[in-house]
Design a protein around this motif. Sequence first.
Motif, PDB file in Angstrom:
ATOM      1  N   LYS A 124       0.828  -1.217   0.000  1.00 51.87           N
ATOM      2  CA  LYS A 124       0.000   0.000   0.000  1.00 51.87           C
ATOM      3  C   LYS A 124       0.859   1.262   0.000  1.00 51.87           C
ATOM      4  CE  LYS A 124      -4.142  -1.513  -0.060  1.00 51.87           C
ATOM      5  NZ  LYS A 124      -4.977  -1.274  -1.210  1.00 51.87           N
ATOM      6  N   ARG A 125       2.092   1.170   0.528  1.00 51.14           N
ATOM      7  CA  ARG A 125       2.954   2.351   0.625  1.00 51.14           C
ATOM      8  C   ARG A 125       3.837   2.571  -0.594  1.00 51.14           C
ATOM      9  NH1 ARG A 125       4.536   3.982   6.585  1.00 51.14           N
ATOM     10  NH2 ARG A 125       2.580   3.453   7.572  1.00 51.14           N
ATOM     11  N   VAL A 126       3.820   1.660  -1.537  1.00 51.81           N
ATOM     12  CA  VAL A 126       4.607   1.842  -2.751  1.00 51.81           C
ATOM     13  C   VAL A 126       3.970   2.964  -3.560  1.00 51.81           C
ATOM     14  CG1 VAL A 126       5.312   0.766  -4.930  1.00 51.81           C
ATOM     15  CG2 VAL A 126       5.374  -0.556  -2.813  1.00 51.81           C
ATOM     16  N   PRO A 127       4.767   3.999  -3.961  1.00 46.33           N
ATOM     17  CA  PRO A 127       4.203   5.101  -4.736  1.00 46.33           C
ATOM     18  C   PRO A 127       3.600   4.600  -6.051  1.00 46.33           C
ATOM     19  CG  PRO A 127       6.416   5.636  -3.965  1.00 46.33           C
ATOM     20  CD  PRO A 127       6.186   4.189  -3.666  1.00 46.33           C
ATOM     21  N   LYS A 128       2.371   5.005  -6.313  1.00 45.37           N
ATOM     22  CA  LYS A 128       1.658   4.552  -7.504  1.00 45.37           C
ATOM     23  C   LYS A 128       1.950   5.438  -8.709  1.00 45.37           C
ATOM     24  CE  LYS A 128      -0.648   1.423  -5.163  1.00 45.37           C
ATOM     25  NZ  LYS A 128       0.257   0.743  -4.316  1.00 45.37           N
ATOM     26  N   LYS A 129       1.974   6.748  -8.496  1.00 50.23           N
ATOM     27  CA  LYS A 129       2.208   7.695  -9.581  1.00 50.23           C
ATOM     28  C   LYS A 129       3.378   8.588  -9.170  1.00 50.23           C
ATOM     29  CE  LYS A 129      -0.098  11.260 -12.265  1.00 50.23           C
ATOM     30  NZ  LYS A 129      -1.272  12.117 -12.374  1.00 50.23           N
ATOM     31  N   PRO A 130       4.530   8.441  -9.827  1.00 51.27           N
ATOM     32  CA  PRO A 130       5.696   9.212  -9.406  1.00 51.27           C
ATOM     33  C   PRO A 130       5.556  10.713  -9.668  1.00 51.27           C
ATOM     34  CG  PRO A 130       6.190   7.966 -11.388  1.00 51.27           C
ATOM     35  CD  PRO A 130       4.807   7.568 -10.946  1.00 51.27           C
ATOM     36  N   LEU A 131       6.001  11.508  -8.718  1.00 53.95           N
ATOM     37  CA  LEU A 131       6.060  12.966  -8.811  1.00 53.95           C
ATOM     38  C   LEU A 131       4.759  13.607  -9.314  1.00 53.95           C
ATOM     39  CD1 LEU A 131       9.601  13.178 -10.422  1.00 53.95           C
ATOM     40  CD2 LEU A 131       9.051  13.373  -8.003  1.00 53.95           C
ATOM     41  N   PRO A 132       3.636  13.347  -8.653  1.00 53.50           N
ATOM     42  CA  PRO A 132       2.367  13.889  -9.161  1.00 53.50           C
ATOM     43  C   PRO A 132       2.300  15.408  -9.137  1.00 53.50           C
ATOM     44  CG  PRO A 132       2.049  12.962  -6.983  1.00 53.50           C
ATOM     45  CD  PRO A 132       3.456  12.607  -7.420  1.00 53.50           C
ATOM     46  N   HIS A 133       2.860  16.036  -8.105  1.00 53.34           N
ATOM     47  CA  HIS A 133       2.792  17.502  -8.014  1.00 53.34           C
ATOM     48  C   HIS A 133       3.643  18.149  -9.107  1.00 53.34           C
ATOM     49  CE1 HIS A 133       0.584  17.121  -4.319  1.00 53.34           C
ATOM     50  NE2 HIS A 133       1.550  16.399  -3.789  1.00 53.34           N
ATOM     51  N   THR A 134       4.807  17.594  -9.340  1.00 53.84           N
ATOM     52  CA  THR A 134       5.687  18.131 -10.378  1.00 53.84           C
ATOM     53  C   THR A 134       5.047  17.965 -11.750  1.00 53.84           C
ATOM     54  OG1 THR A 134       7.651  17.655  -9.061  1.00 53.84           O
ATOM     55  CG2 THR A 134       7.975  17.936 -11.427  1.00 53.84           C
ATOM     56  N   GLN A 135       4.442  16.816 -12.006  1.00 54.40           N
ATOM     57  CA  GLN A 135       3.773  16.607 -13.284  1.00 54.40           C
ATOM     58  C   GLN A 135       2.637  17.609 -13.481  1.00 54.40           C
ATOM     59  OE1 GLN A 135       2.488  12.568 -13.846  1.00 54.40           O
ATOM     60  NE2 GLN A 135       4.545  11.736 -13.596  1.00 54.40           N
ATOM     61  N   GLU A 136       1.875  17.866 -12.430  1.00 50.76           N
ATOM     62  CA  GLU A 136       0.762  18.815 -12.527  1.00 50.76           C
ATOM     63  C   GLU A 136       1.274  20.232 -12.795  1.00 50.76           C
ATOM     64  OE1 GLU A 136      -2.938  19.957 -13.056  1.00 50.76           O
ATOM     65  OE2 GLU A 136      -2.376  17.880 -12.638  1.00 50.76           O
ATOM     66  N   ARG A 137       2.360  20.633 -12.094  1.00 52.72           N
ATOM     67  CA  ARG A 137       2.931  21.969 -12.315  1.00 52.72           C
ATOM     68  C   ARG A 137       3.465  22.100 -13.736  1.00 52.72           C
ATOM     69  NH1 ARG A 137       4.884  21.178  -7.194  1.00 52.72           N
ATOM     70  NH2 ARG A 137       6.916  20.582  -8.000  1.00 52.72           N
ATOM     71  N   LEU A 138       4.117  21.055 -14.243  1.00 54.06           N
ATOM     72  CA  LEU A 138       4.644  21.111 -15.607  1.00 54.06           C
ATOM     73  C   LEU A 138       3.519  21.229 -16.630  1.00 54.06           C
ATOM     74  CD1 LEU A 138       7.551  18.519 -15.438  1.00 54.06           C
ATOM     75  CD2 LEU A 138       7.739  21.005 -15.665  1.00 54.06           C
ATOM     76  N   LYS A 139       2.410  20.522 -16.397  1.00 54.07           N
ATOM     77  CA  LYS A 139       1.262  20.642 -17.299  1.00 54.07           C
ATOM     78  C   LYS A 139       0.712  22.063 -17.273  1.00 54.07           C
ATOM     79  CE  LYS A 139      -0.288  15.851 -17.051  1.00 54.07           C
ATOM     80  NZ  LYS A 139      -1.318  14.948 -16.516  1.00 54.07           N
ATOM     81  N   THR A 140       0.588  22.629 -16.068  1.00 59.36           N
ATOM     82  CA  THR A 140       0.087  23.996 -15.928  1.00 59.36           C
ATOM     83  C   THR A 140       1.020  24.982 -16.626  1.00 59.36           C
ATOM     84  OG1 THR A 140      -0.918  23.423 -13.815  1.00 59.36           O
ATOM     85  CG2 THR A 140      -0.590  25.765 -14.266  1.00 59.36           C
ATOM     86  N   ASP A 141       2.337  24.829 -16.396  1.00 55.71           N
ATOM     87  CA  ASP A 141       3.312  25.714 -17.037  1.00 55.71           C
ATOM     88  C   ASP A 141       3.249  25.585 -18.555  1.00 55.71           C
ATOM     89  OD1 ASP A 141       4.144  26.559 -14.575  1.00 55.71           O
ATOM     90  OD2 ASP A 141       5.909  25.252 -14.510  1.00 55.71           O
ATOM     91  N   TYR A 142       3.079  24.368 -19.040  1.00 57.37           N
ATOM     92  CA  TYR A 142       2.982  24.139 -20.484  1.00 57.37           C
ATOM     93  C   TYR A 142       1.769  24.875 -21.062  1.00 57.37           C
ATOM     94  CZ  TYR A 142       1.967  21.741 -24.864  1.00 57.37           C
ATOM     95  OH  TYR A 142       1.653  21.471 -26.159  1.00 57.37           O
ATOM     96  N   HIS A 143       0.618  24.725 -20.396  1.00 55.14           N
ATOM     97  CA  HIS A 143      -0.597  25.367 -20.900  1.00 55.14           C
ATOM     98  C   HIS A 143      -0.495  26.897 -20.821  1.00 55.14           C
ATOM     99  CE1 HIS A 143      -2.701  21.667 -21.632  1.00 55.14           C
ATOM    100  NE2 HIS A 143      -2.546  21.264 -20.373  1.00 55.14           N
ATOM    101  N   LEU A 144       0.079  27.422 -19.729  1.00 49.59           N
ATOM    102  CA  LEU A 144       0.245  28.873 -19.611  1.00 49.59           C
ATOM    103  C   LEU A 144       1.178  29.401 -20.689  1.00 49.59           C
ATOM    104  CD1 LEU A 144       0.527  29.345 -15.735  1.00 49.59           C
ATOM    105  CD2 LEU A 144      -1.288  30.177 -17.224  1.00 49.59           C
ATOM    106  N   THR A 145       2.267  28.676 -20.928  1.00 47.17           N
ATOM    107  CA  THR A 145       3.215  29.091 -21.958  1.00 47.17           C
ATOM    108  C   THR A 145       2.580  29.040 -23.337  1.00 47.17           C
ATOM    109  OG1 THR A 145       5.029  28.230 -20.621  1.00 47.17           O
ATOM    110  CG2 THR A 145       5.489  28.630 -22.936  1.00 47.17           C
ATOM    111  N   ARG A 146       1.822  27.978 -23.577  1.00 52.57           N
ATOM    112  CA  ARG A 146       1.156  27.826 -24.863  1.00 52.57           C
ATOM    113  C   ARG A 146       0.154  28.954 -25.104  1.00 52.57           C
ATOM    114  NH1 ARG A 146      -2.119  22.460 -26.759  1.00 52.57           N
ATOM    115  NH2 ARG A 146      -2.299  23.046 -28.917  1.00 52.57           N
TER     116      ARG A 146
END
Length: 150
Positions: A124-146
């Motif tokens: 149960k403690r094994v991370p399921k989705k690596p770096l979720p916050h960083t991925q979300e910030r990168l998506k947001t930055d990508y959309h803002l830049t676009r």
Amino acid sequence: MGAHVWSAKSSQEAHVVDLESERLERSQLETLSTAELIRHALAETRLLVRAEVMHAKKELREELKAARTAGILLGAGAVLALTALAVLFVALGLALPLGQAVGVLVVGVVLLAIAGGLLFLGSKRVPKKPLPHTQERLKTDYHLTRETLQ
């Protein structure tokens, strides 16, 4: 797109700050030459990259800590499972003539139950989705830049 994106305010307040900063930047940027605009864009990009690396490092440290705990639990569970299997095999061997096997069998079953619990907690403690916050910030930055470049 500077440090105001990383503020800890609510999303609505952050949006207002973004708009105010954008207006200030636009009024200031209209007076700059192309070379100065490129330098400004590169400086903003460097700042964004540094912030993303800093956040990714922090998030990675947290995930490594969780993975270490999960690894310890999984390892302990695996060792106990092997021990329980050995005890159960001994119990099976002693069970043929019947008698002393009941005590060994009970110990084996208890060890196997504990091992199963540890394996369950570890999985149960094994991370399921690596770096979720960083991925979300990168998506947001990508959309803002676009949006900004269009």
